[in-house]
Design an enzyme around this catalytic site. Structure first.
Site, PDB file in Angstrom:
ATOM      1  CB  SER A  47      40.284  40.167  38.133  1.00 52.54           C
ATOM      2  OG  SER A  47      40.079  38.974  38.857  1.00 52.54           O
ATOM      3  CG  HIS A  62      39.879  43.170  34.944  1.00 52.78           C
ATOM      4  ND1 HIS A  62      40.029  44.242  35.793  1.00 52.78           N
ATOM      5  CD2 HIS A  62      39.259  42.205  35.658  1.00 52.78           C
ATOM      6  CE1 HIS A  62      39.531  43.934  36.970  1.00 52.78           C
ATOM      7  NE2 HIS A  62      39.053  42.705  36.923  1.00 52.78           N
ATOM      8  CE  LYS A 108      36.083  45.077  37.724  1.00 50.86           C
ATOM      9  NZ  LYS A 108      35.707  43.680  37.662  1.00 50.86           N
TER      10      LYS A 108
END
Ligand SMILES: *Cc1c(COP(=O)(O)O)cnc(C)c1O
Length: 395
Positions: free
Chosen positions: A184, A212, A243
């Site tokens: 990350s 991610h 995200k």
């Protein structure tokens, strides 16, 4: 009145954070999901968002959220009481199908998913092998479990194997390897093929966190393991919806055996209120959009490649990133803060990341690219970053 012992502790610790330039602050941001956000009345280029595909303000997702909110603002109870409805069940089926796995389990967020899964799976006497740069939620889940922890050097497979051998010599039967798929704060990728080889060689299980990489990699956005065609070798995938998916929430997928066990044992699933119907509705729409988002993924990778190549050529230290997460390594806290402040003055928002989020001596600016960033804005940003880098003697 604060009792003196508490007052002393708070003052000492706060003072030390101030001296080390580690104090965090909330910035009041408007339009945070846009490529251009607003801060203190000023429009600024947003290079700090995890909204990688730009979906967080997608009209279809917002419409789905509004529609689902008609069924009530909250789930009103744990999913094991009355907080589980049809849409929740449908979403779990859709996630399992998306990942081509037998079963999926929805969690409130990624932090709670990692906490719940690791603390439920690992027993005292088990061994867990965790990359040194794994996310804090993995670190905390392991802490809660009481298992023996082997933290291996970042992406260092020799070091991991050494520790696996050590555990074998110690006659530890159950071993779990856990890693971020994309790290990350560094933007590099886990070496999944080699991790799978080691997992098989030592009879371990493998849990990967696709926070991610979900939405970002592979044909339909399942993540890095799918991108490499290795998903069937991974025991458990954790992914998040906050995200690239632009909403909120998280999941874990795997075979029925794993998931059925986690359903019965994950305390962060059992002892918490179910996600609000609006969120579930938003995730379901987002999942449909992410699966079809190939052009957005393409654009994201193109733009990320551009920023990485430009900044690297100009002499910035980016480390081993190969993704949309692009750290500018600056070293000490003060340099990172000053650089961030200078960018802010030039209309560019890049937040400084400091210890303890990253190891000591590796303070950095973490740039993140969005699929809907404007090319001209990105070109302009690299110019400004270069100017400031030269001004500060960083390059
Ligand atoms: C953000 C993140 C999480 C936590 O997910 P949330 O849904 O934000 O709680 C977990 N793991 C990794 C690697 C992350 O980057």
């Amino acid at each position: 009145m604060i009792a003196p012992a508490w007052k002393a502790m708070i003052e000492t610790r706060m003072q030390s954070m101030i001296e080390q330039n580690r104090l965090r602050e909330f910035k009041v941001i408007q339009a945070a999901c846009q490529p251009k956000l607003t801060y203190q009345g000023k429009e600024m280029l947003n290079l700090s968002s995890n909204n990688y595909l730009g979906l967080a303000n997608h009209p279809e997702i917002i419409a789905a959220i509004k529609e689902a909110a008609e069924h009530g603002a909250g789930a009103t109870a744990s999913r094991y009481i009355i907080g589980h409805d049809e849409t929740c069940a449908q979403l779990e089926q859709e996630i399992a199908q998306f990942h081509q796995k037998e079963a999926a389990l929805l969690f409130s967020n990624g932090y709670m998913a990692n906490l719940g899964v690791l603390s439920a799976l690992l027993q005292r006497g088990d061994a867990v092998f965790s990359d040194r740069l794994n996310h804090a939620s993995i670190v905390d889940g392991i802490r809660l479990s009481g298992a023996k922890q082997y933290r291996y050097r970042h992406n260092d497979l020799d070091d991991l194997e050494k520790r696996l051998k050590q555990a074998e010599q110690d006659d530890i039967k159950r071993k779990l390897i856990v890693t971020d798929a994309v790290f990350s704060m560094d933007g590099d990728r886990a070496h999944l093929p080699e991790l799978i080889q080691l997992k098989e060689k030592y009879g371990a299980a493998l849990l990967i966190d696709e926070a991610h990489s979900g939405g970002v990699f592979s044909e339909e956005g399942q993540g890095l393991a799918h991108h490499l065609g290795l998903h069937s070798h991974v025991d458990l995938h954790m992914g998040t919806f906050g995200k690239a998916f632009g909403v909120y929430g998280a999941y874990i997928v795997g075979s029925e055996k794993w998931i059925n066990y986690l359903m019965q044992t994950s305390r962060s699933l059992i002892y918490t209120t179910g996600l609000p119907p609006a969120i579930v509705g938003g995730i379901r729409k987002s999942l449909q959009l992410v699966r079809r988002a190939t052009p957005l993924r393409h654009s994201l990778h193109q733009k990320s490649n551009y920023i990485r190549t430009q900044l690297q050529a100009l002499g910035f230290q980016l480390g081993p990133t190969t993704t949309q997460i692009i750290p500018l390594w600056l070293g000490d806290e003060q340099t990172a803060l000053t650089f961030s402040k200078r960018l802010e003055q030039e209309g560019i928002m890049v937040v400084a990341i400091r210890p303890p989020t990253v190891p000591k001596g590796t303070a950095r600016l973490r740039l993140s690219v969005m699929a809907n960033h404007d090319w001209n804005d990105l070109r302009h940003a690299t110019e400004v970053i270069t100017q400031i880098g030269q001004e500060m003697g960083v390059i």
